[in-house]
Structures are given as structure tokens and as C-alpha cells.
Design a protein around this motif. Structure first.
Motif, PDB file in Angstrom:
ATOM      1  N   TYR A  44       1.303   4.635  -1.447  1.00 35.47           N
ATOM      2  CA  TYR A  44       2.733   4.883  -1.252  1.00 35.47           C
ATOM      3  C   TYR A  44       3.488   4.368  -2.473  1.00 35.47           C
ATOM      4  N   TYR A 104      -1.419   1.357  10.149  1.00 35.40           N
ATOM      5  CA  TYR A 104      -2.130   0.372   9.346  1.00 35.40           C
ATOM      6  C   TYR A 104      -1.164  -0.327   8.407  1.00 35.40           C
ATOM      7  N   GLU A 105      -1.471  -1.608   8.179  1.00 37.02           N
ATOM      8  CA  GLU A 105      -0.618  -2.400   7.307  1.00 37.02           C
ATOM      9  C   GLU A 105      -0.650  -1.849   5.904  1.00 37.02           C
ATOM     10  N   GLN A 106       0.505  -1.801   5.270  1.00 36.94           N
ATOM     11  CA  GLN A 106       0.583  -1.427   3.864  1.00 36.94           C
ATOM     12  C   GLN A 106       0.572  -2.702   3.034  1.00 36.94           C
ATOM     13  N   PHE A 164       1.219  -4.331  -0.601  1.00 36.80           N
ATOM     14  CA  PHE A 164       2.066  -4.017  -1.745  1.00 36.80           C
ATOM     15  C   PHE A 164       1.547  -4.641  -3.029  1.00 36.80           C
TER      16      PHE A 164
END
Lengths: 113, 113
Positions: B33, B100-102, B104
Motif C-alpha cells: 500500500y 490483516y495488519e499493515q 509501515f
């Protein structure tokens, strides 16, 4: 349009004070909810998340948040803050069946010893 | 360290120029992302790729484009740069998509002069 509101832009607390940061979202359907934290000079990290089930979720470092569906809110709380909690906190929403995160404007928390 | 890497850390360029930002996701993550963080717009979702294919688009300008390569790294191309494009650009990755956790990356700070 979907949006996330964080009412407190800048919060200043002394150590051991209790914390509550407000977050409201506008979206009519099912959502997944998140709180992310950004410590000075660091990347965004997940504090906690809510997908379903118990509306009171516990995260890392003693943080918790409560999802109140009727109020479209997901407020973040901590009973006793520490100097190391100084950071920027972001509430985020992900509408069901999408992957993107819609972020609030963030709340800058400063904790003084 | 989230395991997501971004290069370069800082980029200073002139209006009208074109730049490429690079992101390497965490090992095993298929989704990438891109987000833009600016003072006036906050943190905004730009685009998502999943296993090489574009999956979702947000507030991404036509002057911006992205791609994800077979090795899963991603590049964000910004062209005809304007002063208003100055911002922090974050990349995030997750195992799959929704739910689901993103994670960074540290971000690339772009300054357009």
C-alpha cells in the motif's frame, strides 16, 4: 464520503494521568477499526485493532479501546500514561471487504515527567 | 523495525521533475500500500497492489503511478511535480488483504522546491 474524526489535536498530560482520545467515523456499514502510533522519528505501529466480538479490545503497552457501534466511536484509553507514550496517535477505519485504511488527522500526545 | 524498507529516506527535487520511490515489503507479504502524509491532507491512501496486480485506488493523482514487480517490491512514480506534492510517502505491506495488519515503512520525505 467515509471519514474519521479525531477531536483532540494536541493533548498535554503529566505522567500517571489517565488518557482518552476520541475517534468517530462516518460509514454506514461494517468496519474494521485500528489505532496506530507514531513515536518521534519512527514508523507507524499498530497499537490495537477491532474486527468483531468483544467491543473492548486491549493492545500493546497498556492501551485499550472500546467500540461503541451506536455512536460510531472507537476511543483509545490508558489509565496511567508514561513519558514514553509521547507520540502521535492515529485512528483508522477499514470498510469491510476493502483493504485501504482511512486515517484520522492524528492526535499529538505530549507527556511530561 | 517493521521489516518494510523504503528508499530513499529524503528526496529534494524541483518542480516539473519526476521521481521514483521504492518499497520492499516484509518477507512473505503480498500486498503493498502507498500512503501520502501532508500537513493539510493528513494521511491519505493512494493505491494498493496485491501480488503484482492493482487492487484498490484512493486519492491518487493522474501524475502519480505505481507498480509491483515479480519480486513484490513496489515503486511509486511521481511526475510533473508541484510544490504541493511535498509530503511524507509511506509504504505498508500485509500478508494478504482485508483483515490483516499493515506494517509501515519509515517513509520517504519528498521536498519539491
Amino acid at each position: 464520503a467515509q471519514s474519521v474524526s479525531q477531536h483532540n489535536h494536541h493533548v498535554i498530560l503529566s505522567e500517571a494521568a489517565s488518557l482518552e482520545l476520541g475517534c468517530n467515523y462516518s460509514y454506514g456499514g461494517t468496519v474494521n477499526l485500528f489505532w496506530y502510533v507514531q513515536y518521534p522519528g519512527q514508523h507507524l505501529q499498530l497499537l490495537l485493532k477491532y474486527f468483531s466480538g468483544d467491543p473492548l479490545v486491549k493492545g500493546i503497552k497498556g492501551f485499550e479501546a472500546e467500540f461503541i457501534k451506536s455512536k460510531f466511536s472507537f476511543n483509545l484509553r490508558k489509565p496511567s500514561v508514561q513519558w514514553s507514550d509521547t507520540a502521535e496517535y492515529f485512528c483508522a477505519v477499514s470498510p469491510y471487504n476493502t483493504d485501504k485504511l482511512i486515517f484520522g488527522t492524528g492526535t499529538r500526545l505530549q507527556v511530561f515527567p | 523495525d517493521s521489516g518494510v524498507t523504503q528508499t530513499p529516506k529524503h528526496l529534494i527535487t524541483a518542480t516539473g521533475q519526476r521521481v521514483t520511490l521504492r518499497c520492499s515489503p516484509r518477507s512473505g507479504d503480498l500486498s503493498v500500500y502507498w500512503y501520502q502524509q501532508s500537513l493539510d491532507q493528513g494521511l491519505q491512501f493512494l493505491i494498493q497492489y496485491y501480488n503484482g496486480e492493482e487492487r484498490a485506488k484512493g486519492n491518487i493523482l493522474e501524475r502519480f503511478s505505481a507498480q509491483q514487480f515479480p519480486d513484490l517490491h513496489s515503486e511509486l512514480n511521481l511526475s510533473s511535480l508541484e510544490l504541493g506534492d511535498s509530503a511524507l510517502y509511506f509504504c505498508a505491506s500485509s500478508v494478504s488483504g482485508q483483515g490483516y495488519e499493515q506494517y509501515f515503512g519509515p517513509g520517504t520525505r519528498l521536498t519539491v522546491t
